[in-house]
Design a protein around this motif. Structure first.
Motif, PDB file in Angstrom:
ATOM      1  N   PHE A  18       4.063  -3.674  13.070  1.00 49.17           N
ATOM      2  CA  PHE A  18       2.633  -3.468  13.301  1.00 49.17           C
ATOM      3  C   PHE A  18       2.256  -2.001  13.117  1.00 49.17           C
ATOM      4  CE2 PHE A  18      -0.832  -2.301  16.212  1.00 49.17           C
ATOM      5  CZ  PHE A  18      -1.862  -3.005  15.600  1.00 49.17           C
ATOM      6  N   GLU A  19       3.073  -1.107  13.630  1.00 46.85           N
ATOM      7  CA  GLU A  19       2.765   0.317  13.504  1.00 46.85           C
ATOM      8  C   GLU A  19       2.727   0.754  12.043  1.00 46.85           C
ATOM      9  OE1 GLU A  19       5.360   2.409  16.235  1.00 46.85           O
ATOM     10  OE2 GLU A  19       4.603   1.176  17.897  1.00 46.85           O
ATOM     11  N   ALA A  20       3.616   0.234  11.228  1.00 50.37           N
ATOM     12  CA  ALA A  20       3.570   0.528   9.794  1.00 50.37           C
ATOM     13  C   ALA A  20       2.312  -0.064   9.170  1.00 50.37           C
ATOM     14  CB  ALA A  20       4.821  -0.017   9.107  1.00 50.37           C
ATOM     15  N   ALA A  21       1.959  -1.278   9.563  1.00 52.94           N
ATOM     16  CA  ALA A  21       0.779  -1.949   9.009  1.00 52.94           C
ATOM     17  C   ALA A  21      -0.515  -1.247   9.407  1.00 52.94           C
ATOM     18  CB  ALA A  21       0.749  -3.412   9.456  1.00 52.94           C
ATOM     19  N   ILE A  22      -0.634  -0.849  10.667  1.00 48.46           N
ATOM     20  CA  ILE A  22      -1.883  -0.222  11.098  1.00 48.46           C
ATOM     21  C   ILE A  22      -2.049   1.158  10.456  1.00 48.46           C
ATOM     22  CG2 ILE A  22      -1.111   0.867  13.261  1.00 48.46           C
ATOM     23  CD1 ILE A  22      -3.761  -0.240  14.491  1.00 48.46           C
ATOM     24  N   LEU A  72     -14.273  -4.052   2.529  1.00 42.90           N
ATOM     25  CA  LEU A  72     -13.064  -3.439   3.075  1.00 42.90           C
ATOM     26  C   LEU A  72     -12.549  -4.159   4.326  1.00 42.90           C
ATOM     27  CD1 LEU A  72     -13.937   0.344   2.666  1.00 42.90           C
ATOM     28  CD2 LEU A  72     -12.324  -1.002   1.296  1.00 42.90           C
ATOM     29  N   PHE A  73     -13.449  -4.740   5.106  1.00 43.51           N
ATOM     30  CA  PHE A  73     -13.029  -5.380   6.359  1.00 43.51           C
ATOM     31  C   PHE A  73     -12.026  -6.509   6.133  1.00 43.51           C
ATOM     32  CE2 PHE A  73     -13.553  -8.334   9.967  1.00 43.51           C
ATOM     33  CZ  PHE A  73     -13.094  -7.496  10.973  1.00 43.51           C
ATOM     34  N   PRO A  74     -12.241  -7.430   5.192  1.00 43.18           N
ATOM     35  CA  PRO A  74     -11.236  -8.478   4.969  1.00 43.18           C
ATOM     36  C   PRO A  74      -9.880  -7.914   4.526  1.00 43.18           C
ATOM     37  CG  PRO A  74     -13.308  -9.070   3.919  1.00 43.18           C
ATOM     38  CD  PRO A  74     -13.445  -7.654   4.399  1.00 43.18           C
ATOM     39  N   GLN A  75      -9.908  -6.824   3.773  1.00 46.97           N
ATOM     40  CA  GLN A  75      -8.657  -6.193   3.353  1.00 46.97           C
ATOM     41  C   GLN A  75      -7.896  -5.653   4.573  1.00 46.97           C
ATOM     42  OE1 GLN A  75      -9.153  -3.301   0.138  1.00 46.97           O
ATOM     43  NE2 GLN A  75     -11.034  -4.349  -0.455  1.00 46.97           N
ATOM     44  N   TRP A  76      -8.638  -5.005   5.472  1.00 43.57           N
ATOM     45  CA  TRP A  76      -8.069  -4.461   6.703  1.00 43.57           C
ATOM     46  C   TRP A  76      -7.454  -5.577   7.547  1.00 43.57           C
ATOM     47  CZ3 TRP A  76      -6.284  -1.144  10.089  1.00 43.57           C
ATOM     48  CH2 TRP A  76      -6.494  -1.343  11.452  1.00 43.57           C
TER      49      TRP A  76
END
Length: 100
Positions: A18-22, A72-76
């Motif tokens: 998760f930390e890598a993803a965020i 951008l929101f769906p990508q996030w």
């Protein structure tokens, strides 16, 4: 300036991923958004599956309209959403005072 605070709970044992993803999602996706000024992420000490994401925006609408209703929101969410144990709780704040 507006501070967005997202209280995020993730599934147990997923901290490193998760930390890598965020980090990737914020620096590569959210950073492209209109009005974005920076971010920070904190992990809970007593609750290591709890994170606080702070994002600084020029205006409330930069987050709630331009980002949340834009492409951008769906990508996030595709990057970080799979880790969520529950939907994040999100609130916005205005600066009142700060130290020097």
């Amino acid at each position: 300036m507006i501070l967005e605070v997202a209280d995020i709970r993730i599934q147990p044992g997923q901290q490193a991923a998760f930390e890598a993803a965020i980090q990737r999602g914020a620096s590569e996706v959210i950073a492209q958004a209109k009005g974005f000024r920076g971010f920070k992420v904190n992990r809970g000490v007593e609750s290591p599956e709890r994170y606080l994401l702070h994002i600084f925006w020029d205006t409330l609408e930069d987050h709630t309209v331009a980002f949340r209703e834009g492409p951008l929101f769906p990508q996030w969410r595709a990057i970080v959403g799979p880790f969520f144990a529950a939907p994040p709780q999100v609130e916005h704040f205005e600066l009142v005072t700060k130290s020097a």
